[in-house]
Structures are given as C-alpha cells and as structure tokens.
Design an enzyme around this catalytic site. Structure first.
Site, short mmCIF file in Angstrom:
data_model
loop_
_atom_site.label_atom_id
_atom_site.label_comp_id
_atom_site.label_asym_id
_atom_site.label_seq_id
_atom_site.Cartn_x
_atom_site.Cartn_y
_atom_site.Cartn_z
N ASN A 38 -3.82 -2.74 -62.33
CA ASN A 38 -4.40 -3.24 -61.09
C ASN A 38 -4.03 -2.34 -59.91
O ASN A 38 -4.32 -1.14 -59.98
CB ASN A 38 -4.17 -4.74 -60.86
CG ASN A 38 -2.74 -5.19 -60.84
OD1 ASN A 38 -2.00 -4.98 -61.78
ND2 ASN A 38 -2.34 -5.85 -59.77
N ASP A 39 -3.41 -2.82 -58.86
CA ASP A 39 -3.32 -2.08 -57.59
C ASP A 39 -2.83 -0.64 -57.74
O ASP A 39 -1.82 -0.39 -58.42
CB ASP A 39 -2.34 -2.77 -56.64
CG ASP A 39 -2.63 -4.23 -56.41
OD1 ASP A 39 -3.61 -4.75 -56.98
OD2 ASP A 39 -1.88 -4.87 -55.66
N GLN A 55 -0.03 -0.53 -60.58
CA GLN A 55 0.44 -1.74 -61.23
C GLN A 55 -0.04 -1.75 -62.68
O GLN A 55 -1.22 -1.52 -62.96
CB GLN A 55 -0.08 -2.97 -60.49
CG GLN A 55 0.55 -3.19 -59.13
CD GLN A 55 1.95 -3.76 -59.25
OE1 GLN A 55 2.14 -4.95 -59.44
NE2 GLN A 55 2.94 -2.89 -59.14
N TYR A 98 6.32 -5.32 -58.08
CA TYR A 98 5.00 -5.47 -57.47
C TYR A 98 4.69 -4.28 -56.55
O TYR A 98 5.47 -3.35 -56.42
CB TYR A 98 4.94 -6.79 -56.70
CG TYR A 98 4.64 -8.00 -57.57
CD1 TYR A 98 4.74 -7.95 -58.95
CD2 TYR A 98 4.26 -9.20 -57.00
CE1 TYR A 98 4.45 -9.05 -59.74
CE2 TYR A 98 3.98 -10.32 -57.78
CZ TYR A 98 4.08 -10.24 -59.15
OH TYR A 98 3.81 -11.34 -59.92
N SER A 99 3.52 -4.33 -55.90
CA SER A 99 2.95 -3.17 -55.23
C SER A 99 3.82 -2.65 -54.08
O SER A 99 4.62 -3.38 -53.51
CB SER A 99 1.56 -3.51 -54.71
OG SER A 99 0.66 -3.70 -55.76
N ARG A 157 4.88 -9.36 -49.60
CA ARG A 157 4.81 -8.29 -50.59
C ARG A 157 3.97 -7.11 -50.12
O ARG A 157 3.26 -7.18 -49.13
CB ARG A 157 4.26 -8.81 -51.91
CG ARG A 157 2.93 -9.52 -51.86
CD ARG A 157 2.54 -10.00 -53.25
NE ARG A 157 1.32 -10.82 -53.25
CZ ARG A 157 1.32 -12.16 -53.18
NH1 ARG A 157 2.47 -12.82 -53.08
NH2 ARG A 157 0.18 -12.83 -53.20
N ASP A 158 4.07 -6.03 -50.88
CA ASP A 158 3.23 -4.83 -50.77
C ASP A 158 3.59 -3.98 -49.54
O ASP A 158 2.76 -3.73 -48.67
CB ASP A 158 1.75 -5.20 -50.73
CG ASP A 158 1.35 -6.21 -51.78
OD1 ASP A 158 1.99 -6.22 -52.84
OD2 ASP A 158 0.42 -6.99 -51.54
N GLU A 216 -2.89 -9.47 -48.42
CA GLU A 216 -2.24 -8.58 -49.37
C GLU A 216 -2.51 -7.12 -49.03
O GLU A 216 -3.48 -6.77 -48.36
CB GLU A 216 -2.75 -8.87 -50.79
CG GLU A 216 -2.28 -10.20 -51.36
CD GLU A 216 -2.42 -10.25 -52.86
OE1 GLU A 216 -1.44 -10.64 -53.52
OE2 GLU A 216 -3.49 -9.90 -53.38
#
Length: 479
Positions: A38-39, A55, A98-99, A157-158, A216
């Site tokens: 994903n990302d 990800q 995570y990202s 996040r991110d 996000e």
C-alpha cells in the site's frame, strides 16, 4: 537483533519462492514481490539514487503488521529490489511499521515512521519513530522520538519531514478525541527533539465545519508560489461529482508562515478522477522537480475482490509524476524518464461518425496512447472493451467507466470538466492512468480485462476526428 534478522530472512525466502505473477502482473509499475502493497513511504533521492519504500505485508494479501519494502533506481527504468528496510519486531512497533518519510542529513539517511501498537483488548497506541542508515540499505532503529499528544486519539500517524528556515519541520495526520481530522505541526533543530506547535489545518483551525474524521498521509510543500497541503481525509460524504471513492485524496493551497507556524488556504480540491488513488507522497529530487508517487488503491474499497489475490499479490504504485502549479491549478505529468520505455510506435488520424470504430493497426496490451480530440464534441474512447472514457460536451462532464469488481455491473466516476483537448493514457496489464489536458486532470484506475489484445475503440455522437499516437511500452528492468 536476532529476532529481526530471522523475520527478514523469512520474508526474503517468501520473495524467492512466491514471485507475484499472473496475467495482471504489472510491467512498468512498482508492485509487491509477493503479498500486499500500500502507501509509498520515504521517497528520497540520496547520493544520486532514488529510494522508494512502501507499506508491505509479505506473508499474505491482507492488511496486518506492516513492513517497509524497499526498491531503488538511478534512472527510473533500471531497478534493484533491496532487503526490507523495517520489520515490526520492537515493542514500540509490534503491530506495524506504519507510513512515514525520509530525509538525508550529514551523510546519513533518516527514516521517520509510525510505530503501531495494540494491546490484548485492541486498544491502540502510536509512536513516531526514527531509524538511521549510513548506506541506504541497513537501518538502525532509535525508537520513538514523538509520543501521542494530548487531546488526540491514537490515530496519529504518517510523519512527513522537510527542512525550512533553518529548522526541521514535521506534519502528521491526526484525529481529535471528538473524531475530527486534523494535521499537526512539529519543529526540531536536530531531528531528535521535537516541539509540538499545535494543529496546522482542520476544523477550528483553518476550517469552520467538519471535514472528515481522520486525515492521513499529509505532505506539505512549496509549488509554483503556493503552499500546498496534500492530504487523504477519511469520512467525507459522497456528492454528485465529488468524493465518489471510499476515501479521498486532494490538496489545500495557500500560504504558510514559518514564523507563526500558521497556514491559510482555499477549498479542498481532489487530485484524481478515477477509482484507485490514495496516500501519495512527494519529494524534491536533485533536479529540483517535485515528484509524486501514489498508491493505486483505496482502503476498504473492494480490495479482496482483486483477482490478483489468486496469484499471491495485491495492489501497486502509480508511475512517478512531476507536479507543477499552473494558473493556480495542480498539474501532474508522467516523468520525462518514462519516455525511455517507449518502443514500437504507430500514429493515425481516426475519423468517426455514428458507429464505433476499432483502430485495427494497434493491439499492444501495454501502451502509452496520446489523443488529441476536437473541442466541443461528445465522444467515447474504449480500451479492451472494458474501460471507457466518455466526454459529454453539452454538460461538460468527463466520465470513466469499468465493471464493478464485485458485481461486474458498470460503475462510473463522473466530474465536471470544461473542455477536453488531449488525453495521455498509460495502459499497463491491470491499470490505466489518464492525464487530461497535459495533466490538468488525472484519472487513476485498476483494470482487470479478459485476456486479449489491447484494442482501442472510438465513437462519437456526430462526426469527429481523433489524432492518435501510440507506443508499446517496455517493462521496467530489475537487477
């Protein structure tokens, strides 16, 4: 750390034994060697090498405790698949790395990412973590550098990092306790000690009304004299010609004051008119180009209906795109380097009237197709009798249609577009990226047509002429 080395070895063995394959395997898009992608994360050019992290769930095609996969290239055509950069083995990241983003500083490469943690009751905690590398391949983890701020849920996040006005800055997506999405702003002198400056954008900061329950993957950069906040809000209600996917991605553009840490902006504008585009990230390369790569997927949107799951993989990334701001409007174009992939070429002037016309001299299934179309005409262009592009001149609407991934019934994405002068279409084995009017509008979609030639078909309600150039595209080269 022995546990991390063992886990990485297990993932590398999976890569060697389960190579993502099948009829929908992409040729010129980054896709996972196996499992779920994903990302895009940590996009950076460092010492002449473009690093693309992403990800990744290596063990199956569902979401779970994410890793950071890693690929690198010098020219965007020749690539090397590197060992995974991050694996979720420490207490501060045990449910997923995570990202996040990357920056180069004093000969080192710094990765900032969100460590996701859940307890036995499903309660979540998030940490913003740091990992550092001297060679761009092996990363030493330094643990959390930012902890969860007061007034916010664990959905923080991110992190995205940049340098400006003599300081390091960081924006991060967040959710307030009252379930309002915001972007938060931090500042640091040394990349390790971070000062929380408060919310940068969102309800009660730059917006008076609610605008989604979570924001996000924020990115924040200067482009063509404007300050751009790129973000993927979740929870927007669908409208007739906007917000038609499960979640959206778009920009606010305006002005930023580093002295006060404040941002003023105009209305939200979606970046993509298609079916699958989310969580993009940008970076400034060594040519001072603002480049973007996005995820060709949307969370919670028919992901498990993708037929590639039967082949052991799901999702991919977009082609790299160069961003420009023209007359206050964001434009996206495939990077110039992708012209190196062009092979066999054909051109034609195609005249149509009442009935559909198939361009018989073209059948390449992976192709770049450039069309110039007549102004103020209604027309349809179809790819492999599966993906259809309609322009209705009277209503000034541009529509993209494909079969629903679950039901097979036609499903559409329709937007207001004043006029269409040209289309640049990049067709891979299971995707279409359409750049309208030299990137003034873009549509990104996954496609899963029946096997067969890359048939191109034209039709119009009245006599119309299409000027067509098409190139067969070669695959990316992997070391």
């Amino acid at each position: 750390m022995k546990e991390e080395q063992a886990l990485r070895k297990e993932a590398e063995q999976i890569i060697q034994t389960i190579e993502a394959a099948g009829p929908f395997r992409q040729q010129f898009h980054l896709m996972p060697p196996a499992g779920l992608m994903n990302d895009p994360n940590g996009l950076v050019q460092w010492q002449g090498v473009n690093h693309v992290f992403y990800q990744w769930m290596p063990f199956h095609t569902g979401h779970g405790s994410k890793w950071w996969g890693h690929a690198a290239t010098r020219d965007w055509v020749h690539w090397e698949l590197l060992p995974p950069a991050l694996a979720p083995v420490h207490d501060f990241e045990k449910n997923g790395c995570y990202s996040g983003s990357a920056v180069a500083h004093e000969g080192l490469l710094y990765l900032f990412y969100t460590g996701n943690v859940k307890d036995e009751h499903g309660n979540r905690t998030s940490y913003q973590c740091l990992a550092v590398s001297s060679d761009g391949v092996e990363f030493e983890k330094h643990g959390p550098v930012i902890y969860q701020p007061e007034g916010y849920t664990a959905h923080v996040r991110d992190p995205k990092i940049w340098f400006e006005a003599g300081m390091w800055w960081l924006v991060i997506g967040a959710q307030r306790h009252d379930l309002e999405g915001q972007v938060l702003l931090y500042r640091s002198a040394d990349l390790r000690e971070w000062e929380f400056l408060g919310p940068l954008a969102g309800k009660d900061v730059t917006l008076s009304a609610s605008f989604g329950y979570m924001w996000e993957c924020p990115d924040f950069f200067e482009l063509g004299g404007s300050r751009v906040l790129l973000v993927s809000p979740q929870g927007l209600e669908a409208e007739a010609a906007r917000y038609q996917n499960q979640y959206q991605t778009g920009i606010f553009s305006g002005k930023f004051s580093p002295e006060t840490g404040t941002f003023s902006h105009g209305e939200f504008r979606e970046m993509d008119l298609g079916f699958e585009f989310y969580a993009p990230q940008t970076f400034l390369d060594e040519q001072d180009r603002r480049l973007l790569i996005g995820w060709m997927g949307v969370p919670d949107q028919q992901e498990q209906a993708h037929p590639t799951i039967a082949d052991g993989w799901v999702h991919c990334l977009t082609v790299p795109r160069e961003l420009t701001m023209q007359n206050g409007h964001l434009h996206q174009q495939p990077i110039e380097e992708y012209r190196q992939l062009r092979g066999e070429h054909a051109s034609a002037v195609v005249a149509v009237d009442d009935e559909a016309l198939v361009w018989q001299s073209w059948n390449a299934p992976t192709a770049e197709v450039y069309l110039e179309v007549e102004k103020d005409k209604s027309w349809t262009v179809s790819w492999r009798r599966y993906f259809h592009i309609f322009y209705e001149a009277g209503g000034q609407t541009l529509t993209f249609e494909r079969p629903d991934l679950v039901t097979g019934e036609p499903v559409r994405r329709t937007s207001r577009v004043n006029d269409v002068r040209s289309l640049r279409c990049l067709f891979d084995c299971s995707s279409a990226e359409v750049f309208v009017n030299d990137g003034e509008y873009v549509s990104t979609s996954r496609l899963f047509p029946a096997l067969g030639a890359g048939e191109l078909q034209f039709s119009a309600e009245e006599p119309a002429v299409f000027h067509v150039d098409a190139w067969k595209l070669r695959p990316l080269q992997w070391a």
